[in-house]
Design a protein around this motif. Structure first.
Motif, mmCIF file in Angstrom:
data_model
loop_
_atom_site.group_PDB
_atom_site.id
_atom_site.type_symbol
_atom_site.label_atom_id
_atom_site.label_comp_id
_atom_site.label_asym_id
_atom_site.label_seq_id
_atom_site.Cartn_x
_atom_site.Cartn_y
_atom_site.Cartn_z
ATOM 1 N N PRO A 6 43.008 4.911 -66.377
ATOM 2 C CA PRO A 6 41.634 4.961 -65.864
ATOM 3 C C PRO A 6 40.877 6.244 -66.219
ATOM 4 O O PRO A 6 39.693 6.187 -66.563
ATOM 5 N N ALA A 7 41.547 7.386 -66.154
ATOM 6 C CA ALA A 7 40.863 8.637 -66.498
ATOM 7 C C ALA A 7 40.416 8.650 -67.952
ATOM 8 O O ALA A 7 39.383 9.246 -68.290
ATOM 9 N N GLU A 8 41.169 7.964 -68.811
ATOM 10 C CA GLU A 8 40.830 7.921 -70.235
ATOM 11 C C GLU A 8 39.667 6.974 -70.491
ATOM 12 O O GLU A 8 38.707 7.318 -71.191
ATOM 13 N N THR A 259 35.651 8.875 -59.138
ATOM 14 C CA THR A 259 37.065 9.052 -58.825
ATOM 15 C C THR A 259 37.943 9.350 -60.035
ATOM 16 O O THR A 259 39.016 9.939 -59.892
ATOM 17 N N HIS A 260 37.499 8.965 -61.246
ATOM 18 C CA HIS A 260 38.343 9.186 -62.418
ATOM 19 C C HIS A 260 37.843 10.260 -63.383
ATOM 20 O O HIS A 260 38.629 10.754 -64.197
ATOM 21 N N ARG A 262 35.209 12.770 -62.131
ATOM 22 C CA ARG A 262 35.010 13.889 -61.194
ATOM 23 C C ARG A 262 36.012 13.812 -60.050
ATOM 24 O O ARG A 262 35.673 13.829 -58.868
ATOM 25 N N THR A 263 37.270 13.681 -60.408
ATOM 26 C CA THR A 263 38.328 13.510 -59.406
ATOM 27 C C THR A 263 38.393 14.705 -58.470
ATOM 28 O O THR A 263 38.346 15.862 -58.915
ATOM 29 N N ALA A 264 38.481 14.440 -57.174
ATOM 30 C CA ALA A 264 38.575 15.525 -56.192
ATOM 31 C C ALA A 264 39.946 16.196 -56.273
ATOM 32 O O ALA A 264 40.934 15.562 -56.683
ATOM 33 N N PRO A 265 40.031 17.463 -55.889
ATOM 34 C CA PRO A 265 41.339 18.156 -55.891
ATOM 35 C C PRO A 265 42.328 17.451 -54.983
ATOM 36 O O PRO A 265 41.960 16.882 -53.943
#
Length: 269
Positions: A6-8, A259-260, A262-265
């Motif tokens: 998903p991040a990709e 969410t993917h 700008r994922t939060a720490p």
């Protein structure tokens, strides 16, 4: 591997939105025209199958063939650019402005409408043997769809307007997942499977897609449907476009980006 995490693929969404905004007007129009035309042919195919078999669900199962073709060819639907282009602005990509986004949406709308209207005219000739006979059974059904999805909503007033707007939201929630689906795999088969599922769902559920309607309603008028151009615009196209915008951007684009990309720490242990 053929599957992207998903991040990709979320980053690919932003890249795609930026690329579309820097595309020339000529290329944007050509790609939008072809997308509208191919989706219109797919709509004719789905209605034809439903009429021939008596089972509309079969038409819904087969309709995604058109969506798959147009996205594999790199063509653009309004419902797709609603999702992708604002992400490039949120990501502060160079040269991306609100005015540029709105202009691109307008170009794609015109191209989609031109392609869908062209197919509507060509199929009207096919359905009526060059306007020399009454419409075929498929043509009559398309006329009835146009009537039912305009004055059919109008009959219920504010409730009808709310219904069509929500159907537009739900539609592009699913369709935009199909747009993203084309990015989660590097193989043709993987892309098609990922696109097919949500597109089949939206069509089978009878949700409202602004570009499909650019074909159905002009075609319905040509087939003698008992509704007007103003009925089509006010009681279908305008609320559906707004619903498609909100559904695709809010329920798919912004959620995946937030969410993917700008994922939060992560929480501390």
């Amino acid at each position: 591997m053929s599957y992207l995490l998903p991040a990709e693929f979320a980053t690919k969404m932003v890249d795609a939105g930026e690329a579309k905004l820097h595309m020339s007007t000529r290329d944007a129009l050509i790609r939008a025209f072809m997308a509208g035309a191919i989706l219109a042919i797919a709509a004719v195919f789905a209605v034809t199958v439903a009429v021939q078999t008596g089972y509309p669900i079969i038409g819904a199962i087969l309709f995604p063939v058109g969506f798959s073709i147009l996205y594999l060819m790199g063509f653009d639907l309004l419902t797709g650019v609603f999702v992708l282009t604002p992400l490039a602005w949120l990501d502060k990509r160079p040269g991306v402005t609100i005015n540029r986004i709105l202009k691109h949406w307008g170009i794609v709308f015109i191209g989609n409408f031109g392609g869908a209207l062209t197919v509507a005219f060509l199929m009207a000739i096919v359905f009526t043997y060059g306007f020399s006979t009454e419409p075929s059974e498929v043509g009559r059904v398309i006329g009835e769809v146009g009537e039912g999805r305009t004055v059919g909503y109008k009959e219920y007033g504010a409730g009808g307007m709310a219904t069509i707007f929500i159907r537009g939201i739900l539609c592009n929630w699913m369709v935009s997942l199909g747009v993203v689906g084309a990015m989660i795999s590097t193989t043709v088969s993987g892309k098609v499977i990922a696109m097919w599922m949500p597109i089949m769902l939206f069509f089978g559920m009878g949700f409202e897609h602004s570009v499909v309607n650019m074909f159905l309603f002009p075609s319905g008028l040509m087939m003698g449907g008992n509704f007007s151009i103003m009925d089509y615009l006010i009681w279908n196209e305008i609320p559906v476009v707004l619903g498609n915008l909100i559904g695709g951007l809010a329920l798919t684009g912004l959620t995946l980006y937030t969410t993917h990309v700008r994922t939060a720490p992560q929480k501390a242990l």
